[in-house]
Design an enzyme around this catalytic site. Structure first.
Site, mmCIF file in Angstrom:
data_model
loop_
_atom_site.group_PDB
_atom_site.id
_atom_site.type_symbol
_atom_site.label_atom_id
_atom_site.label_comp_id
_atom_site.label_asym_id
_atom_site.label_seq_id
_atom_site.Cartn_x
_atom_site.Cartn_y
_atom_site.Cartn_z
ATOM 1 N N CYS A 16 0.810 -1.212 0.000
ATOM 2 C CA CYS A 16 0.000 0.000 0.000
ATOM 3 C C CYS A 16 0.846 1.266 0.000
ATOM 4 O O CYS A 16 0.312 2.367 -0.147
ATOM 5 C CB CYS A 16 -0.956 -0.009 1.192
ATOM 6 S SG CYS A 16 -2.341 -1.154 0.970
ATOM 7 N N LYS A 19 0.547 3.530 -3.149
ATOM 8 C CA LYS A 19 -0.581 4.435 -3.403
ATOM 9 C C LYS A 19 -0.107 5.826 -3.801
ATOM 10 O O LYS A 19 0.900 6.328 -3.285
ATOM 11 C CB LYS A 19 -1.453 4.554 -2.148
ATOM 12 C CG LYS A 19 -2.521 3.491 -2.008
ATOM 13 C CD LYS A 19 -3.454 3.835 -0.861
ATOM 14 C CE LYS A 19 -4.630 2.893 -0.781
ATOM 15 N NZ LYS A 19 -5.569 3.279 0.300
#
Length: 350
Positions: A16, A19
């Site tokens: 993540c 992102k």
């Protein structure tokens, strides 16, 4: 294939932490043209929520989301499990139960063997099997960097949808998983994560956020989200902005995985943590003397992170019991929601 490279060496980022920074993403979305919103679209893009929700009938709504990223670990099977678990989390975070998934695969075919790629797919399928759903199809491309994830679909009763906009002044904030996966992944890439640390990282990132539907069934639970790429501060800020309130975090109560603070001291903060802070730091009030390593942890991108629950105080015991029943022993009350009293919504730490 001989001399096959490690997965993480093929990617400029991982998990993540890949992102797009919140500030850049807001700028991009601000330029999107306005479109008619059908009345049965219960949740769309307006609230930056975890998934879209579309009412099918009086008792069912469809939860639809997608999530994919580059390798956060080198083991292909573990990468597949983590990516799939992370994608399914958005369904759970809306109070939904997954029903099926579609695989999204982009791989540098000239650099990775079909065996390695197959292991990624096997890991994703194993996570879906643990959730009780099939991988019913998907799409693949030959790409420069390895990418894997899912389109995840689920069902929820329309009255049990828990958006990230429902927090109320007086609510308590409860976090389901400890922080630190971004730091651990950075340490792994630097060769500084030992076997015990890796095992702890895999345990938390492959743990499905199954408490979601049971939490959403509690009347006292007013809002749900999961803590992922924007870090604890970023996702708490989304809760605060969605409700027009202030999220107050008790930093000393926030659970952190063993070994993470030592890794931060060894220089394993992620670049994404800094980008997160640059995007929303002006909305986060830190106490005097707040350590730089603590700030890096506060904004650390969490891959397959925990659920963040905004609940009425009288439901706290029931919330913690649900977490415990699903095996989330680290779940803790970490703060509260307060009225903004005319100020801009934000996050404050004590």
């Amino acid at each position: 294939m001989t001399d096959e490279p490690a997965l993480m060496s093929l990617a400029h980022g991982g998990g993540c932490g890949c992102k797009i920074a919140p500030g850049v993403l807001s700028e991009l979305l601000a330029k999107m043209p306005g479109l008619p919103v059908p009345p049965d679209l219960l949740i769309g893009t307006a609230s930056s929520d975890d998934a879209a929700v579309y009412r099918l009938n009086d008792s069912q709504a469809l939860v639809a989301t997608t999530d994919f990223f580059m390798p956060v670990v080198n083991d292909p099977y573990d990468f597949g499990r983590i990516a799939a678990t992370n994608a399914l989390s958005d369904v759970y975070a809306m109070g939904g139960r997954p029903i099926l998934a579609l695989a999204l695969l982009g791989m540098p075919i000239a650099k990775l063997s079909t065996n390695t790629i197959g292991r990624i797919l096997e890991g994703g399928a194993a996570a879906c099997a643990a959730a009780g759903i099939p991988v019913a199809g998907g799409h693949s491309i030959d790409s420069v960097e390895p990418i894997y994830g899912l389109v995840a679909l689920g069902l929820v009763h329309p009255d049990r949808v828990r958006a990230n906009t429902g927090a109320r002044p007086g609510d308590l904030l409860i976090l389901g998983k400890p922080l630190g996966t971004g730091v651990m992944s950075a340490a792994l890439k630097k060769g500084l994560l030992d076997a015990g640390g890796y095992a702890r990282m895999i345990d938390t990132t492959t743990r499905l956020n199954t408490p979601g539907p049971d939490l959403a069934a509690l009347d006292g639970v007013h809002a749900l989200t999961d803590v992922t790429g924007f870090g604890l501060a970023g996702h708490a800020l989304e809760l605060a902005r969605g409700a027009g309130c202030r999220a107050v975090l008790d930093w000393g109560a926030v659970p952190v995985m063993d070994g993470v603070r030592a890794l931060l001291a060894a220089g394993c903060a992620t670049g994404a943590s800094g980008r997160n802070w640059q995007s929303y730091g002006t909305s986060v009030l830190l106490p005097d003397g707040f350590a730089e390593d603590d700030r890096a942890l506060l904004t650390d991108p969490q891959t397959s992170g925990g659920l963040l629950v905004s609940t009425a105080p009288e439901a706290e015991d029931a919330v913690l019991e649900i977490f415990a029943r699903h095996g989330f022993e680290a779940a803790r009350r970490i703060g509260r929601i307060e009225a903004a009293d005319g100020a801009a919504p934000g996050v404050a730490l004590t």
